[in-house]
Design an enzyme around this catalytic site. Structure first.
Site, PDB file in Angstrom:
ATOM      1  N   MET A  27      12.279  24.138   1.705  1.00 10.30           N
ATOM      2  CA  MET A  27      11.634  23.322   0.678  1.00 10.30           C
ATOM      3  C   MET A  27      12.629  22.465  -0.091  1.00 10.30           C
ATOM      4  SD  MET A  27       9.241  24.504  -2.530  1.00 10.30           S
ATOM      5  CE  MET A  27       7.804  24.852  -1.522  1.00 10.30           C
TER       6      MET A  27
ATOM      7  N   LYS B 261       0.837  -1.198   0.000  1.00  9.06           N
ATOM      8  CA  LYS B 261       0.000   0.000   0.000  1.00  9.06           C
ATOM      9  C   LYS B 261       0.875   1.252   0.000  1.00  9.06           C
ATOM     10  CE  LYS B 261      -0.454   0.141   5.053  1.00  9.06           C
ATOM     11  NZ  LYS B 261      -1.384   0.187   6.189  1.00  9.06           N
TER      12      LYS B 261
ATOM     13  N   TYR C 169      15.615  29.939   7.529  1.00 10.06           N
ATOM     14  CA  TYR C 169      14.425  30.727   7.794  1.00 10.06           C
ATOM     15  C   TYR C 169      14.213  30.899   9.301  1.00 10.06           C
ATOM     16  CZ  TYR C 169      12.986  30.310   2.908  1.00 10.06           C
ATOM     17  OH  TYR C 169      12.924  30.395   1.539  1.00 10.06           O
TER      18      TYR C 169
ATOM     19  N   ARG D  80     -11.504   0.677  14.101  1.00  7.74           N
ATOM     20  CA  ARG D  80     -11.507   1.371  12.814  1.00  7.74           C
ATOM     21  C   ARG D  80     -12.532   0.680  11.916  1.00  7.74           C
ATOM     22  NH1 ARG D  80      -5.279   2.046  10.950  1.00  7.74           N
ATOM     23  NH2 ARG D  80      -5.679  -0.143  10.512  1.00  7.74           N
TER      24      ARG D  80
END
Length: 356
Positions: A301, A35, A253, A130
């Protein structure tokens, strides 16, 4: 030249891991879980290394169809089942096995026009809360499924919430053993953690996922260190610039990192748009030319910064392992407050993948 970040996928490690899991699973057959695009490794990339699987388990119809198009003729299991009645056309066409966790799904199968009966995995909720039939409703679901001419083989399925912790599997296994014996169904219960650590759960089929790719179900590499499992993915890049800092200089940053004194840092061509965790704090481990060091400042990024103090010979072009055989992804994930599952499956499409 292309940007230096890349992910290498080792088919030898993948085959090795599958062999180890088969030895661990005894007589149980193996659903190799692929998956999330094989936990970020790529279904096309891992298929050659998992050919000895007894079947593949996944979620998306597109991934199931991809396996068929690549020539896999064995069983394919839809772990979440189907989502609307129209999906049964694809299940019928591509001969898929589906989880069934709801009475509406049983009704949909009964009303469908199928060329052949569909095999189902009847899921019982054993505590995860679930998906799955409540235990006191499972017998009714089994009776309905058994009476449906459109349903072929039925297997009992469940999922463990705490197989990777001290809580273990005693409570869900007691529940499963208390189910009506007249059902007499084959069982598929064990996830990665149960496959490794709870042999009483192995039954007829096991469903290894993260362990196939050489990471730990618990999120701690130390827990699988003695198993012989090998990391399959190596995420690497290079230093593309070097900055020489003085006391008080800041990095990245927000200037989160401030140099205490003279210090060299390397700028690495990898950032959160490549799948590296943006929230990784300073000190999250990396290897530069094989030497362990840590990141500094905020991950951006496309780039991140690393401390070159432990590796004074490093410079532009030095190789950086973000995770892989020499630096377990679980160590990186633990430092970043997450799990190896997330880091592997978050590998960005823009990262070139090399299989070998």
């Amino acid at each position: 030249m292309p940007r230096p970040v890349r992910a290498d996928i080792s088919l030898a490690a993948l085959r090795h891991n599958l062999t180890l899991i088969r030895q661990q699973a005894g007589q149980a057959k193996i659903w190799s879980v692929v998956k999330a695009n094989a936990y970020g490794h790529g279904i096309d990339n891992v298929l050659p290394g998992l050919q000895q699987s007894d079947g593949f388990a996944l979620l998306d119809f597109s991934e199931a169809i991809r396996l068929r198009e690549r020539g896999w003729n064995g069983p394919i299991l839809l772990l979440e089942g189907f989502f609307e009645q129209a999906d049964l056309r694809l299940i019928d066409r591509y001969q898929l096995t589906t989880a069934v966790h709801s009475f509406w799904q049983l009704a949909a199968i009964a009303d469908a026009r199928l060329r052949q009966p569909v095999n189902i995995y009847l899921k019982v909720n054993s505590g995860m809360n679930r998906l799955g039939f409540a235990p006191d409703r499972l017998h009714a679901a089994w009776l309905e499924a058994s009476a449906c001419p459109h349903i072929g083989d039925i297997t009992l399925m469940s999922h463990f919430a705490s197989a990777d912790s001290d809580t273990g599997v005693a409570a869900p296994m007691a529940l499963i053993r208390s189910l009506p014996p007249e059902m007499g169904l084959p069982h598929c219960l064990a996830n990665s953690a149960a496959t490794l650590w709870h042999p009483a759960t192995h039954a007829d089929w096991v469903r290894p996922g993260i362990v196939l790719y050489g990471a730990s179900p618990s999120g701690r590499w130390q827990d699988i260190a003695a198993t012989g499992l090998r990391p399959v993915m190596r995420l690497s890049s290079q230093i593309i610039a070097v900055q020489s800092l003085q006391a008080g200089d800041r990095v990245g940053y927000g200037g989160r990192f401030r140099a205490a004194g003279a210090q060299r840092i390397g700028i690495v061509a990898c950032g959160y748009a490549d799948g590296y965790p943006r929230h990784a704090p300073g000190g999250t481990p990396v290897l530069v030319d094989g030497v362990r060091t840590g990141i500094v400042g905020t991950v951006s990024m496309d780039m991140l910064a690393v401390d070159l103090s432990p590796c004074p010979a490093a410079g532009i072009g030095s190789m950086v392992e973000l995770w892989g055989p020499a630096l377990p992804v679980d160590d990186v994930a633990q430092a970043a407050g997450t799990l190896g599952y997330e880091l592997l499956s978050a590998l960005a499409p823009r990262v070139p993948v090399v299989t070998g």
